[in-house]
Design an enzyme around this catalytic site. Structure first.
Site, PDB file in Angstrom:
ATOM      1  N   GLN A  81     -41.457  19.393  28.754  1.00  0.00           N
ATOM      2  CA  GLN A  81     -40.331  20.100  29.396  1.00  0.00           C
ATOM      3  C   GLN A  81     -39.203  19.127  29.754  1.00  0.00           C
ATOM      4  OE1 GLN A  81     -41.420  23.548  32.063  1.00  0.00           O
ATOM      5  NE2 GLN A  81     -43.041  22.134  32.613  1.00  0.00           N
ATOM      6  N   VAL A  82     -39.550  18.091  30.483  1.00  0.00           N
ATOM      7  CA  VAL A  82     -38.536  17.128  30.930  1.00  0.00           C
ATOM      8  C   VAL A  82     -38.045  16.290  29.748  1.00  0.00           C
ATOM      9  CG1 VAL A  82     -38.135  15.118  32.427  1.00  0.00           C
ATOM     10  CG2 VAL A  82     -39.419  17.080  33.296  1.00  0.00           C
ATOM     11  N   ASP A 112     -50.083   7.732  19.906  1.00  0.00           N
ATOM     12  CA  ASP A 112     -51.007   8.327  20.874  1.00  0.00           C
ATOM     13  C   ASP A 112     -50.906   7.517  22.169  1.00  0.00           C
ATOM     14  OD1 ASP A 112     -53.007   9.326  22.401  1.00  0.00           O
ATOM     15  OD2 ASP A 112     -54.646   8.825  21.033  1.00  0.00           O
ATOM     16  N   TYR A 149     -41.687   9.527  36.320  1.00  0.00           N
ATOM     17  CA  TYR A 149     -41.700  10.757  37.119  1.00  0.00           C
ATOM     18  C   TYR A 149     -43.025  10.907  37.855  1.00  0.00           C
ATOM     19  CZ  TYR A 149     -37.692  11.323  34.265  1.00  0.00           C
ATOM     20  OH  TYR A 149     -36.490  11.071  33.658  1.00  0.00           O
ATOM     21  N   ASP A 176     -45.097  15.987  43.670  1.00  0.00           N
ATOM     22  CA  ASP A 176     -45.385  16.393  45.052  1.00  0.00           C
ATOM     23  C   ASP A 176     -46.894  16.370  45.311  1.00  0.00           C
ATOM     24  OD1 ASP A 176     -45.282  18.486  43.055  1.00  0.00           O
ATOM     25  OD2 ASP A 176     -45.762  19.918  44.634  1.00  0.00           O
ATOM     26  N   TYR A 189     -55.557  15.065  39.505  1.00  0.00           N
ATOM     27  CA  TYR A 189     -54.213  14.933  38.938  1.00  0.00           C
ATOM     28  C   TYR A 189     -53.325  14.156  39.927  1.00  0.00           C
ATOM     29  CZ  TYR A 189     -49.397  16.178  37.792  1.00  0.00           C
ATOM     30  OH  TYR A 189     -48.042  16.125  37.530  1.00  0.00           O
TER      31      TYR A 189
HETATM   32  P1  NDP Z   1     -45.253  18.383  29.942  1.00  0.00           P
HETATM   33  O1  NDP Z   1     -46.697  18.707  30.120  1.00  0.00           O
HETATM   34  O2  NDP Z   1     -44.305  19.468  29.570  1.00  0.00           O
HETATM   35  O3  NDP Z   1     -45.112  17.235  28.831  1.00  0.00           O
HETATM   36  C1  NDP Z   1     -46.003  16.156  28.777  1.00  0.00           C
HETATM   37  C2  NDP Z   1     -45.622  15.280  27.611  1.00  0.00           C
HETATM   38  O4  NDP Z   1     -46.581  14.222  27.523  1.00  0.00           O
HETATM   39  C3  NDP Z   1     -45.621  16.002  26.261  1.00  0.00           C
HETATM   40  O5  NDP Z   1     -44.578  15.519  25.450  1.00  0.00           O
HETATM   41  C4  NDP Z   1     -46.967  15.596  25.672  1.00  0.00           C
HETATM   42  O6  NDP Z   1     -47.016  15.613  24.261  1.00  0.00           O
HETATM   43  C5  NDP Z   1     -47.036  14.159  26.175  1.00  0.00           C
HETATM   44  N1  NDP Z   1     -48.390  13.643  26.073  1.00  0.00           N
HETATM   45  C6  NDP Z   1     -49.451  13.909  26.867  1.00  0.00           C
HETATM   46  N2  NDP Z   1     -50.539  13.240  26.423  1.00  0.00           N
HETATM   47  C7  NDP Z   1     -50.144  12.547  25.315  1.00  0.00           C
HETATM   48  C8  NDP Z   1     -50.775  11.645  24.412  1.00  0.00           C
HETATM   49  N3  NDP Z   1     -52.070  11.321  24.538  1.00  0.00           N
HETATM   50  N4  NDP Z   1     -50.048  11.116  23.410  1.00  0.00           N
HETATM   51  C9  NDP Z   1     -48.747  11.433  23.243  1.00  0.00           C
HETATM   52  N5  NDP Z   1     -48.080  12.283  24.067  1.00  0.00           N
HETATM   53  C10 NDP Z   1     -48.775  12.813  25.086  1.00  0.00           C
HETATM   54  O7  NDP Z   1     -44.787  17.628  31.265  1.00  0.00           O
HETATM   55  P2  NDP Z   1     -43.491  17.935  32.177  1.00  0.00           P
HETATM   56  O8  NDP Z   1     -42.264  17.739  31.355  1.00  0.00           O
HETATM   57  O9  NDP Z   1     -43.714  19.221  32.896  1.00  0.00           O
HETATM   58  O10 NDP Z   1     -43.620  16.754  33.258  1.00  0.00           O
HETATM   59  C11 NDP Z   1     -42.801  15.583  33.226  1.00  0.00           C
HETATM   60  C12 NDP Z   1     -43.153  14.688  34.387  1.00  0.00           C
HETATM   61  O11 NDP Z   1     -42.971  15.398  35.622  1.00  0.00           O
HETATM   62  C13 NDP Z   1     -44.623  14.215  34.403  1.00  0.00           C
HETATM   63  O12 NDP Z   1     -44.660  12.900  34.901  1.00  0.00           O
HETATM   64  C14 NDP Z   1     -45.294  15.139  35.412  1.00  0.00           C
HETATM   65  O13 NDP Z   1     -46.438  14.539  35.998  1.00  0.00           O
HETATM   66  C15 NDP Z   1     -44.160  15.314  36.402  1.00  0.00           C
HETATM   67  N6  NDP Z   1     -44.277  16.549  37.193  1.00  0.00           N
HETATM   68  C16 NDP Z   1     -44.480  17.756  36.550  1.00  0.00           C
HETATM   69  C17 NDP Z   1     -44.614  18.908  37.285  1.00  0.00           C
HETATM   70  C18 NDP Z   1     -44.841  20.232  36.610  1.00  0.00           C
HETATM   71  O14 NDP Z   1     -44.892  21.253  37.325  1.00  0.00           O
HETATM   72  N7  NDP Z   1     -44.954  20.304  35.274  1.00  0.00           N
HETATM   73  C19 NDP Z   1     -44.510  18.898  38.766  1.00  0.00           C
HETATM   74  C20 NDP Z   1     -44.258  17.583  39.328  1.00  0.00           C
HETATM   75  C21 NDP Z   1     -44.150  16.462  38.550  1.00  0.00           C
HETATM   76  P3  NDP Z   1     -47.528  16.932  23.475  1.00  0.00           P
HETATM   77  O15 NDP Z   1     -46.363  17.882  23.471  1.00  0.00           O
HETATM   78  O16 NDP Z   1     -47.863  16.411  22.115  1.00  0.00           O
HETATM   79  O17 NDP Z   1     -48.709  17.467  24.226  1.00  0.00           O
END
Ligand code: NDP
Length: 293
Positions: A11-12, A35, A98, A101, A124
């Site tokens: 998303q971000v 990976d 990032y 909360d 988490y």
């Molecule tokens: P998403 O779950 O939408 O995206 C996570 C990303 O990480 C994806 O691009 C995913 O790739 C990638 N990823 C995960 N595991 C791997 C791997 N083994 N190898 C390669 N890529 C990987 O996260 P958000 O955008 O929602 O979150 C962004 C940040 O904000 C994070 O740090 C999260 O902890 C933080 N955050 C999020 C909240 C939420 O409500 N979502 C709330 C508070 C903080 P793929 O698409 O291939 O899976």
């Protein structure tokens, strides 16, 4: 400016890629190219591209699954940022990262400041906190944005789940005793770019910053507003307002415990970067418009 952006399909990450397009030469490897659970691969990738700025929007975000896939959650949420932070510290470049909360215990009703005591309730949250601590311990220049309840026009999130359920169901119950501020991914991306630009002028502008819209709401209140705006936009819904019921967290058991108070104090980010964060309701209207496009 060459940038390595990790997690660009999230998303971000997706919004960051768009926001950065006019500012930087962005390398954004997909999961099949890199990976991120393989830290040696990450090091090799960085050495190959030698970026001037690293942004880590990747994370293990499956909050409930993290209770059992703990090792993987820690590798992504703590091991990865640790590796990136060491790389950035050695080369004196900025790491943007990032946090969540969920690093806070979520009791009480006050909004938390960046230096409020942490105390995650879930694996988490623990893994995200371990990542924050590793970045801090590395001594690298970092901007770490602690955000909450992220949603956007794409990806899996509460707004899209509610719109789907609202079309499919005539009644629905939503948790009403967890309070926070829903944060669109686009706001996070825009703020990231702004904070980086300010950092280029003043390299003291580093540290932890809460990043969320102003105002507060429960998940139930958020759902009510999503459906109100959906009706205004003539999205056909099966559910009507009276059929949306508030629910207590205790009536909706999940594997991971969530904080009931996710209020984040925004004074530091507003003061440091000279911004006034927008209200969550205005941000929801913008994000819904984005989604409908
Ligand atoms: P998403 O779950 O939408 O995206 C996570 C990303 O990480 C994806 O691009 C995913 O790739 C990638 N990823 C995960 N595991 C791997 C791997 N083994 N190898 C390669 N890529 C990987 O996260 P958000 O955008 O929602 O979150 C962004 C940040 O904000 C994070 O740090 C999260 O902890 C933080 N955050 C999020 C909240 C939420 O409500 N979502 C709330 C508070 C903080 P793929 O698409 O291939 O899976």
């Amino acid at each position: 400016m060459s940038v390595v952006l990790l997690g660009a399909s999230g998303q971000v990450g997706h919004e960051l890629r768009k926001a950065l397009a006019i500012h930087a030469d962005v390398q954004a490897p997909s999961r099949s190219e890199l990976d991120l659970a393989d830290i040696d691969q990450v090091r090799t990738y960085l050495s190959h591209y030698h970026p001037q700025w690293v942004i880590n929007a990747a994370a293990y975000t499956a909050v409930d699954k993290a209770e059992t896939e703990t090792e993987l959650a820690f590798r992504l949420n703590a091991g990865l940022p640790e590796c990136l932070a060491k790389y950035c510290a050695e080369r004196d470049i900025l790491l943007t990262h990032y946090s969540s909360d969920y690093v806070y215990p979520g009791d009480g009703e006050q909004s938390r400041k960046e230096d409020s005591p942490t105390g995650p309730l879930s694996y988490y949250g623990k893994s995200k906190l371990a990542g924050d601590e590793a970045v801090q311990a590395s001594g690298c220049a970092s901007q770490i944005f602690r955000t909450s309840w992220v949603y956007s026009a794409r990806g899996n999130n509460f707004m899209k789940t509610m719109l789907r359920l609202g079309r499919e169901r005539e009644s629905l119950s939503v948790v009403d005793d967890q309070v926070g501020s829903p944060t669109p991914a686009r706001l996070i991306a825009d703020m990231t770019v702004w904070a980086w630009q300010r950092y280029l002028d003043d390299q003291e502008l580093t540290g932890f910053f809460h990043l969320a819209p102003r105002g507060e709401v429960s998940w139930y209140g958020f759902a009510l507003e999503i459906f109100r705006l959906a009706r205004e936009a003539n999205i056909p819904l099966a559910i009507d307002e009276a059929a949306l019921a508030p629910l207590a967290t205790s009536e909706y058991p999940t594997a991971a415990t969530r904080p009931s108070n996710s209020r984040l104090c925004l004074s530091l980010i507003e003061k440091t970067f000279g911004v006034k964060m927008p209200h969550w309701k205005d941000q929801l209207a913008l994000t819904l418009t984005d989604y409908l496009k």
